[in-house]
Enzyme design. Structure first.
Site, PDB file in Angstrom:
ATOM      1  CG  MET A 101      -1.889  -1.197   1.182  1.00  0.00           C
ATOM      2  SD  MET A 101      -3.413  -0.937   2.101  1.00  0.00           S
ATOM      3  CE  MET A 101      -2.781  -0.639   3.729  1.00  0.00           C
ATOM      4  CG  HIS A 146       8.605   0.373   6.154  1.00  0.00           C
ATOM      5  ND1 HIS A 146       8.926  -0.958   6.196  1.00  0.00           N
ATOM      6  CD2 HIS A 146       7.271   0.441   6.433  1.00  0.00           C
ATOM      7  CE1 HIS A 146       7.853  -1.671   6.505  1.00  0.00           C
ATOM      8  NE2 HIS A 146       6.829  -0.850   6.637  1.00  0.00           N
ATOM      9  CG  HIS A 166       6.966  -1.909   2.253  1.00  0.00           C
ATOM     10  ND1 HIS A 166       6.846  -0.794   3.053  1.00  0.00           N
ATOM     11  CD2 HIS A 166       5.765  -2.525   2.282  1.00  0.00           C
ATOM     12  CE1 HIS A 166       5.626  -0.736   3.540  1.00  0.00           C
ATOM     13  NE2 HIS A 166       4.948  -1.767   3.098  1.00  0.00           N
ATOM     14  CG  ASP A 217       0.318  -7.102   7.921  1.00  0.00           C
ATOM     15  OD1 ASP A 217      -0.364  -6.491   8.752  1.00  0.00           O
ATOM     16  OD2 ASP A 217       1.156  -6.542   7.197  1.00  0.00           O
ATOM     17  CD  GLN A 226      -2.069  -8.789   4.592  1.00  0.00           C
ATOM     18  OE1 GLN A 226      -2.881  -7.893   4.744  1.00  0.00           O
ATOM     19  NE2 GLN A 226      -0.834  -8.540   4.180  1.00  0.00           N
ATOM     20  CG  MET A 248      11.119  -1.311  10.180  1.00  0.00           C
ATOM     21  SD  MET A 248      12.174  -0.977   8.784  1.00  0.00           S
ATOM     22  CE  MET A 248      13.720  -0.752   9.656  1.00  0.00           C
ATOM     23  CB  SER A 249       4.378  -0.548  10.993  1.00  0.00           C
ATOM     24  OG  SER A 249       3.096  -0.058  10.660  1.00  0.00           O
ATOM     25  NE  ARG A 288      -2.623   1.711   9.876  1.00  0.00           N
ATOM     26  CZ  ARG A 288      -3.009   0.682   9.144  1.00  0.00           C
ATOM     27  NH1 ARG A 288      -2.354  -0.461   9.200  1.00  0.00           N
ATOM     28  NH2 ARG A 288      -4.051   0.780   8.340  1.00  0.00           N
TER      29      ARG A 288
END
Ligand code: PAF
Length: 288
Positions: free
Chosen positions: A30, A34, A37, A150, A153, A184-185, A187
């Site tokens: 999305m 960071h 990813h 996640d 998920q 790490m996120s 958010r």
């Protein structure tokens, strides 16, 4: 790096790669990329010849009171990072491209989607599985890489790919942490300094559970108690859950369990964070 906005162009790109005999990997994101990813992109490059990354803030996985509108959007930086990591294509649809007028088909994994995140965020996983199924049709990849952060998920997407006979390998990649342990996120950028300090209690709770296992605790209640022992005294966090479960089914631990997952979630002001670790009876961290 090709920037593709239309689903049909992304499909053409992927089929072209496959016709040329190249293995294709997809990393769905999305955005607000960071290091976590980027590590997925690096893993994807190890597993495939051509890597596509999708960036789409999927409205269907956000509840009405969640952060869809304020979710960080950093497209220019994201694209520069992907280019530097050697991604060959970025799929960047807008909401109308993925959900045109008249859209009415949903993908939903029963059972696994109802507990934990699913109970707190009703409809969230239906939105996730619907978009991931669509992305895997738009970019028919040999392998798709998802972060272990996640965790629920990940299990749900694996189940979906299996149930729908989607010919893709779902690859899990370990959580990437800051030096102090914070997972790490995207958010994390919402946190102020005090909240960031409080957020460390999530990874500390996981460490406490592993330490308890290493000390011989093997009952679910005792292991969960070790997590609560860290979370309860932390005034800056409102925990949503701290559970220890079977990592394949998210059901309670059996008597002779050999692998377990601890999943924690909590709110720091308006920000919700989640974290997890899979571990052995001896408290060693294991891959998802
Ligand atoms: O994990 C995420 O960032 C999202 O849930 C995903 C898999 C990209 C689907 O929107």
């Amino acid at each position: 790096m090709k920037e593709l906005h239309r689903a049909s162009d992304a499909q053409d790109w992927a089929f072209e790669q496959r016709r040329a005999g190249r293995r294709v990997a997809l990393v769905p994101t999305m955005g607000a990329l960071h290091e976590g990813h980027l590590s997925l992109v690096r893993r994807a490059r190890e597993l495939a010849d051509a890597v596509a990354v999708s960036i789409f803030v999927n409205p269907k996985q956000f509840g009405p009171n969640e952060d869809y509108h304020r979710y960080p959007r950093t497209m220019a930086e994201d694209l520069a990072r992907l280019e530097a990591e050697g991604a060959e294509a970025a799929f960047l649809p807008d909401a109308d491209e993925m959900y045109p007028e008249g859209f009415r088909t949903w993908v939903s994994v029963e059972g696994l989607s109802d507990a934990l995140e699913g109970a707190i965020r009703p409809g969230h996983f239906r939105g996730v599985t619907t978009i991931v199924a669509k992305l895997l049709h738009v970019v028919p990849a040999h392998v798709a890489v998802f972060g272990q952060k996640d965790f629920q998920q990940l299990l749900i997407i694996r189940q979906m790919a299996h149930d729908l006979n989607i010919p893709v390998t779902i690859e899990a990649h370990p959580i990437v942490r800051e030096a102090d342990g914070l997972a790490m996120s995207s958010r994390n950028r919402y946190l102020d300094e005090a909240q960031r300090q409080s957020a460390l209690s999530l990874s500390r709770a996981l460490a406490a559970v592993r330490a308890a296992a290493a000390d011989g605790a093997d009952q679910q209640d005792d292991l969960e108690g070790a997590a609560w022992g860290v979370l309860d005294p932390e005034p800056g966090v409102v925990p949503d859950y701290a559970v220890v479960l079977d990592p394949d089914t998210l059901s309670p631990l059996s008597e002779g369990w050999s692998r377990a997952v601890c999943l924690v979630a909590g709110r720091l002001g308006a920000t919700r964070l989640i974290d997890n670790c899979v571990f052995s009876r001896a408290g060693e961290e294991l891959p998802a």
